[in-house]
Design an enzyme around this catalytic site. Structure first.
Site, mmCIF file in Angstrom:
data_model
loop_
_atom_site.group_PDB
_atom_site.id
_atom_site.type_symbol
_atom_site.label_atom_id
_atom_site.label_comp_id
_atom_site.label_asym_id
_atom_site.label_seq_id
_atom_site.Cartn_x
_atom_site.Cartn_y
_atom_site.Cartn_z
ATOM 1 N N LYS A 137 0.843 -1.203 0.000
ATOM 2 C CA LYS A 137 0.000 0.000 0.000
ATOM 3 C C LYS A 137 0.875 1.250 0.000
ATOM 4 C CE LYS A 137 -0.344 -0.228 5.074
ATOM 5 N NZ LYS A 137 -1.198 -0.643 6.208
ATOM 6 N N TYR A 165 16.237 30.442 7.651
ATOM 7 C CA TYR A 165 15.075 31.236 8.067
ATOM 8 C C TYR A 165 15.062 31.466 9.569
ATOM 9 C CZ TYR A 165 12.917 30.625 3.461
ATOM 10 O OH TYR A 165 12.644 30.654 2.121
ATOM 11 N N MET A 170 12.148 24.548 2.161
ATOM 12 C CA MET A 170 11.386 23.727 1.218
ATOM 13 C C MET A 170 12.298 22.845 0.363
ATOM 14 S SD MET A 170 8.585 24.806 -1.678
ATOM 15 C CE MET A 170 7.463 25.588 -0.541
HETATM 16 C C1 PLP Z 1 -0.382 -1.649 6.859
HETATM 17 C C2 PLP Z 1 -0.913 -2.972 7.294
HETATM 18 C C3 PLP Z 1 -0.061 -4.086 7.408
HETATM 19 C C4 PLP Z 1 1.447 -3.970 7.310
HETATM 20 O O1 PLP Z 1 1.910 -3.398 8.512
HETATM 21 P P1 PLP Z 1 3.470 -3.306 8.856
HETATM 22 O O2 PLP Z 1 3.482 -2.876 10.284
HETATM 23 O O3 PLP Z 1 4.051 -2.279 7.947
HETATM 24 O O4 PLP Z 1 4.068 -4.629 8.626
HETATM 25 C C5 PLP Z 1 -0.622 -5.321 7.661
HETATM 26 N N1 PLP Z 1 -1.964 -5.454 7.834
HETATM 27 C C6 PLP Z 1 -2.811 -4.396 7.775
HETATM 28 C C7 PLP Z 1 -4.249 -4.605 8.002
HETATM 29 C C8 PLP Z 1 -2.311 -3.124 7.521
HETATM 30 O O5 PLP Z 1 -3.137 -2.078 7.487
#
Ligand code: PLP
Length: 349
Positions: A34, A242, A290
């Site tokens: 993801k 800054y 930035m």
């Molecule tokens: C993001 C996620 C994972 C992976 O988690 P990690 O801690 O990065 O290994 C696994 N299961 C679900 C449901 C998640 O949302």
């Protein structure tokens, strides 16, 4: 091609971590890719993991699943953790994506759209997504996966881990034909009882440690580096950046490096951040701008065109994250699209 700020992804190290997690858990690893594989690039990451034997992937969003399906072709199984949101069912079906159904309305939307293969998330105490155990539906045709998620997997001493594991083991018995998946990265390290049929790691594939600290069993995968754009001497009494964020008490040599908050160097790095340069860790000085950041390179032989490492093999991702007051996950996913990703290691399929 080099760019002032570059993210280098070591695909051989990714593959090492994938196999290390397989060895550790003894069950298949279903990578979580993801959020563009936590910023590293979901498509090159997933392609390489397929070469290593991965056959099932998890994404969070429908659009992530659609992109992955287009890139990877029909072979891999792809689960969408958001589930069947709104009117997503036809798009999910059209791309052969499997929603992880989280509640009754998702289940009925999926069923009334004629959806078949899918997963089910059971909430065993995190109270985020998933059916509470009391209302979890009975098994049904097309249910391929039953999963739950740990709330405290990064803390092995937390008793909630064991409570969730027992709750999951009990409810999972209601679904004898479905694949059972429980552990994220941290869960892979909690012991053999946590593996069930397949694990779902994300961060540990990408080099973050399971407890927010580097782990010797894993290799760093991502290196964020920045090029030195200018080197200057700042006389005692003058300030840098800054708001006079740093005032020199003695003459300092400053390297202005081409990575700023628009690249993902969080402003919270200011004050506590360090980068690896010419064999030592050196502090960031003053504000993060930035596009640039100032590094104290006093006493080092640094010239324009040299590179500093924000995190990577010499500066652990987890250490860089804690110095910025955050976690590896946020550090990686904060790296912006303008930072080119370069891939090293054996070519992917
Ligand atoms: C993001 C996620 C994972 C992976 O988690 P990690 O801690 O990065 O290994 C696994 N299961 C679900 C449901 C998640 O949302």
């Amino acid at each position: 091609m080099t760019a002032p700020a570059t993210l280098t992804v070591d695909l051989d190290a990714l593959s090492h971590n994938f196999h290390a997690l397989e060895t550790l858990t003894g069950v298949p690893v279903h990578p979580v890719v993801k959020a563009n594989a936590y910023g590293l690039g979901a498509i090159p990451v997933a392609r390489r993991l397929m070469v290593e034997g991965a056959r099932t992937f998890f994404v969070a969003r429908l659009n992530e699943g659609l992109e992955l399906r287009t890139a990877l072709g029909p072979t891999p199984v792809i689960y969408v953790l958001d589930g069947c949101v709104g009117d997503a069912a036809p798009s999910l079906r059209g791309a052969d994506l499997r929603p992880v159904l989280n509640h009754e309305a998702q289940l009925s939307a999926w069923r009334s759209a004629g959806g078949a293969a899918c997963g089910l998330q059971i909430d065993t105490g995190m109270n985020r997504l998933g059916f509470r155990i009391e209302v979890a539906p009975a098994g049904f045709a097309g249910l391929e996966l039953v999963m739950s998620h740990l709330a405290c997997a990064d803390d092995p001493a937390e008793p909630m881990n064991q409570r969730q594991r027992e709750a999951f083991a009990a409810v999972a018995e209601r679904y004898p034909t479905a694949l059972k998946s429980f552990a994220n990265s941290g869960g892979c390290f909690l012991g053999p009882d946590y593996g069930f049929d397949a694990v779902r790691p994300g961060i540990c594939l990408y080099g973050g440690g399971p407890e927010g600290r580097p782990d010797a069993r894993l290799r760093p995968v991502a290196t964020l580096s920045a090029e030195v754009l200018q080197v200057r001497t700042v006389p005692a009494g003058e300030s840098v950046g800054y708001s006079r964020g740093f005032v020199a008490e003695s003459d300092r040599t400053i390297a202005t490096c081409g990575a700023g908050y628009a690249d993902g160097i969080l402003r919270s790095h200011a004050g506590s951040g360090q980068v690896w340069v010419a064999g030592s860790l050196r502090p960031l000085l003053g504000r993060v701008s930035m596009d640039v950041v100032a590094v104290d390179v006093t006493g080092l032989d640094i010239t324009v065109g040299d590179r500093v490492e924000v995190f990577g093999p010499h500066r652990a991702l987890d250490d860089a994250a804690s110095a910025a007051g955050t976690i590896s996950y946020e550090l990686l996913t904060s790296i912006t699209p303008r930072v080119p990703r370069h891939y090293t290691g054996a070519a992917s399929a």
